[in-house]
Design a protein around this motif. Sequence first.
Motif, mmCIF file in Angstrom:
data_model
loop_
_atom_site.group_PDB
_atom_site.id
_atom_site.type_symbol
_atom_site.label_atom_id
_atom_site.label_comp_id
_atom_site.label_asym_id
_atom_site.label_seq_id
_atom_site.Cartn_x
_atom_site.Cartn_y
_atom_site.Cartn_z
ATOM 1 N N ARG A 22 -12.524 -7.449 39.668
ATOM 2 C CA ARG A 22 -12.818 -8.138 38.414
ATOM 3 C C ARG A 22 -14.182 -7.724 37.865
ATOM 4 O O ARG A 22 -14.362 -7.606 36.643
ATOM 5 N N LEU A 23 -15.142 -7.503 38.755
ATOM 6 C CA LEU A 23 -16.453 -7.017 38.303
ATOM 7 C C LEU A 23 -16.327 -5.629 37.684
ATOM 8 O O LEU A 23 -16.956 -5.334 36.655
ATOM 9 N N SER A 24 -15.525 -4.775 38.297
ATOM 10 C CA SER A 24 -15.343 -3.434 37.743
ATOM 11 C C SER A 24 -14.683 -3.498 36.364
ATOM 12 O O SER A 24 -15.036 -2.734 35.459
ATOM 13 N N GLN A 25 -13.741 -4.435 36.182
ATOM 14 C CA GLN A 25 -13.097 -4.591 34.881
ATOM 15 C C GLN A 25 -14.091 -5.081 33.824
ATOM 16 O O GLN A 25 -14.043 -4.653 32.666
ATOM 17 N N ALA A 26 -15.011 -5.951 34.246
ATOM 18 C CA ALA A 26 -16.026 -6.423 33.304
ATOM 19 C C ALA A 26 -16.936 -5.276 32.875
ATOM 20 O O ALA A 26 -17.293 -5.148 31.697
ATOM 21 N N GLU A 27 -17.322 -4.424 33.846
ATOM 22 C CA GLU A 27 -18.161 -3.276 33.498
ATOM 23 C C GLU A 27 -17.406 -2.303 32.596
ATOM 24 O O GLU A 27 -18.002 -1.649 31.733
ATOM 25 N N GLU A 28 -16.092 -2.202 32.781
ATOM 26 C CA GLU A 28 -15.291 -1.336 31.910
ATOM 27 C C GLU A 28 -15.272 -1.863 30.476
ATOM 28 O O GLU A 28 -15.254 -1.077 29.516
ATOM 29 N N ARG A 29 -15.287 -3.192 30.315
ATOM 30 C CA ARG A 29 -15.374 -3.762 28.965
ATOM 31 C C ARG A 29 -16.698 -3.378 28.312
ATOM 32 O O ARG A 29 -16.740 -3.043 27.128
ATOM 33 N N HIS A 30 -17.772 -3.441 29.096
ATOM 34 C CA HIS A 30 -19.078 -3.046 28.566
ATOM 35 C C HIS A 30 -19.084 -1.553 28.222
ATOM 36 O O HIS A 30 -19.654 -1.143 27.201
ATOM 37 N N GLU A 31 -18.455 -0.771 29.085
ATOM 38 C CA GLU A 31 -18.349 0.671 28.823
ATOM 39 C C GLU A 31 -17.627 0.918 27.499
ATOM 40 O O GLU A 31 -18.055 1.767 26.691
ATOM 41 N N ALA A 32 -16.539 0.183 27.242
ATOM 42 C CA ALA A 32 -15.785 0.356 26.008
ATOM 43 C C ALA A 32 -16.632 0.004 24.786
ATOM 44 O O ALA A 32 -16.491 0.621 23.717
ATOM 45 N N HIS A 33 -17.518 -0.977 24.940
ATOM 46 C CA HIS A 33 -18.395 -1.355 23.826
ATOM 47 C C HIS A 33 -19.284 -0.188 23.418
ATOM 48 O O HIS A 33 -19.404 0.131 22.227
ATOM 49 N N TRP A 34 -19.911 0.459 24.409
ATOM 50 C CA TRP A 34 -20.814 1.577 24.086
ATOM 51 C C TRP A 34 -20.030 2.795 23.613
ATOM 52 O O TRP A 34 -20.511 3.544 22.759
ATOM 53 N N LEU A 35 -18.842 2.988 24.142
ATOM 54 C CA LEU A 35 -18.009 4.092 23.651
ATOM 55 C C LEU A 35 -17.677 3.899 22.175
ATOM 56 O O LEU A 35 -17.680 4.857 21.381
ATOM 57 N N GLY A 36 -17.373 2.655 21.789
ATOM 58 C CA GLY A 36 -17.057 2.386 20.402
ATOM 59 C C GLY A 36 -18.233 2.647 19.477
ATOM 60 O O GLY A 36 -18.054 3.146 18.354
ATOM 61 N N LEU A 37 -19.441 2.322 19.927
ATOM 62 C CA LEU A 37 -20.624 2.549 19.109
ATOM 63 C C LEU A 37 -20.980 4.034 19.023
ATOM 64 O O LEU A 37 -21.417 4.519 17.972
ATOM 65 N N TYR A 90 -27.016 3.469 28.568
ATOM 66 C CA TYR A 90 -26.273 2.256 28.895
ATOM 67 C C TYR A 90 -24.848 2.589 29.323
ATOM 68 O O TYR A 90 -24.319 2.011 30.282
ATOM 69 N N LEU A 91 -24.226 3.516 28.607
ATOM 70 C CA LEU A 91 -22.852 3.912 28.931
ATOM 71 C C LEU A 91 -22.765 4.482 30.340
ATOM 72 O O LEU A 91 -21.863 4.137 31.109
ATOM 73 N N ALA A 92 -23.695 5.356 30.678
ATOM 74 C CA ALA A 92 -23.689 5.965 32.013
ATOM 75 C C ALA A 92 -23.876 4.923 33.107
ATOM 76 O O ALA A 92 -23.209 4.970 34.153
ATOM 77 N N GLU A 93 -24.774 3.952 32.878
ATOM 78 C CA GLU A 93 -25.016 2.912 33.869
ATOM 79 C C GLU A 93 -23.761 2.059 34.076
ATOM 80 O O GLU A 93 -23.378 1.756 35.210
ATOM 81 N N GLU A 94 -23.117 1.694 32.984
ATOM 82 C CA GLU A 94 -21.919 0.849 33.094
ATOM 83 C C GLU A 94 -20.793 1.590 33.807
ATOM 84 O O GLU A 94 -20.073 1.007 34.629
ATOM 85 N N ARG A 95 -20.618 2.868 33.500
ATOM 86 C CA ARG A 95 -19.572 3.648 34.165
ATOM 87 C C ARG A 95 -19.823 3.736 35.664
ATOM 88 O O ARG A 95 -18.906 3.579 36.478
ATOM 89 N N LEU A 96 -21.077 4.000 36.031
ATOM 90 C CA LEU A 96 -21.391 4.149 37.453
ATOM 91 C C LEU A 96 -21.209 2.825 38.182
ATOM 92 O O LEU A 96 -20.704 2.788 39.312
ATOM 93 N N GLU A 97 -21.604 1.730 37.565
ATOM 94 C CA GLU A 97 -21.441 0.433 38.201
ATOM 95 C C GLU A 97 -19.968 0.082 38.380
ATOM 96 O O GLU A 97 -19.560 -0.427 39.435
ATOM 97 N N ALA A 98 -19.163 0.353 37.357
ATOM 98 C CA ALA A 98 -17.726 0.088 37.473
ATOM 99 C C ALA A 98 -17.111 0.914 38.598
ATOM 100 O O ALA A 98 -16.304 0.412 39.396
ATOM 101 N N ASP A 99 -17.509 2.164 38.695
ATOM 102 C CA ASP A 99 -16.985 3.038 39.740
ATOM 103 C C ASP A 99 -17.446 2.570 41.118
ATOM 104 O O ASP A 99 -16.688 2.625 42.094
ATOM 105 N N THR A 100 -18.685 2.104 41.205
ATOM 106 C CA THR A 100 -19.199 1.616 42.485
ATOM 107 C C THR A 100 -18.441 0.379 42.945
ATOM 108 O O THR A 100 -18.077 0.250 44.117
ATOM 109 N N TYR A 101 -18.164 -0.541 42.019
ATOM 110 C CA TYR A 101 -17.392 -1.732 42.378
ATOM 111 C C TYR A 101 -15.987 -1.359 42.835
ATOM 112 O O TYR A 101 -15.451 -1.941 43.789
#
Length: 349
Positions: free
Chosen positions: A40-55, A12-23
């Motif tokens: 704004r989409l990239s920022q939203a994906e970065e929030r998701h990335e932070a969630h998985w990083l925290g876990l 999940y983390l890898a997918e979110e990072r790649l999507e944020a970078d693509t945006y």
Amino acid sequence: MRSAQVRRWRRYLAEERLEADTYRTLAREAVGEERDILLRLSQAEERHEAHWLGLLGADALPAPKASLPTRLLSFLTRHFGSVFVLATMQRSEDRTRYDRDAEVPEAMAADEHIHSEVVRGLAQRQRTAMSGSFRAAVFGANDGLVSTCALILGVLGTGTSKETVIAAGIAGLLAGALSMGAGEYISVTSQRELLEASDPAPQASEVLDKLDMDANELALVYRARGASPDEAEERAASVFAEIQRGQQVSIGGERTSFDEVGTGMRAAASSFVSFAAGAAVPVVPFLLPVGVFPAAVVSCVLVGLCLLVTGGIVGLLSGTNPALRAVRQVAIGYGAAAVTFGLGWLIGA
């Protein structure tokens, strides 16, 4: 259990990072509101990335890699235009993993569905701009592949000579390409003429200042174009008020945009070239110094590969599973060729 959980979270983390970078990559090429939406989409994906990083904590290292299909589609997005973002971001089979995973917050799963709709809106203008010529090119190539392959196998099924098969193939190529080009030109040109006929006539605006303002027949124009009676009266009154102030007025109404329709010559050229290119594929093997049977086998294999490619491209651009579209394309093409060969074999020379 912990090991499987970590692997899933890392994916999940890898997918979110790649999507944020693509945006972010797409945003660098965009301007105005579209750029702001992508950021704004990239920022939203970065929030998701932070969630998985925290876990994950320390388990986030080394940095995980996204799946090969996701990386491939991201590459297409970066190098062949933002329309491919549909293929990268609208992978319904990937997003359903969030829906099925109890460990994914509901808000995050909902975000991904909304992101998909945002991307649809952003891609709409690219799809519209390319729909005319692209449609003609795809259908032309597929028609060339299927019809010429079926023609060749149908003639081959009668037991005739290799030379006759070649002559039939070349004749089918030329006749089909010319017919497709002419048909696309007439279709697109006629569509443009029909749409243009509905545009407001400039002469009508020139006589507005001579109308009887008490009769207010101008409101009928707006009602005929879909406005409610109250809206039509209001718009007509507004036009008359401008006339009384001595301003230059017009009936109004947007003129037709032909971006989606395209031009007749462009569609005809695209259709002609793509049909001829597709039709050449099953003919070329018969021009080689090999027997009829090997040439037929090579011809069918090449046609199948080309149908896989065109079907896959349509699937990618429509944001659906490219494999299913590719298989469907091949099944239809081979089915048509098999039926024609059978008919040729039954009829005979």
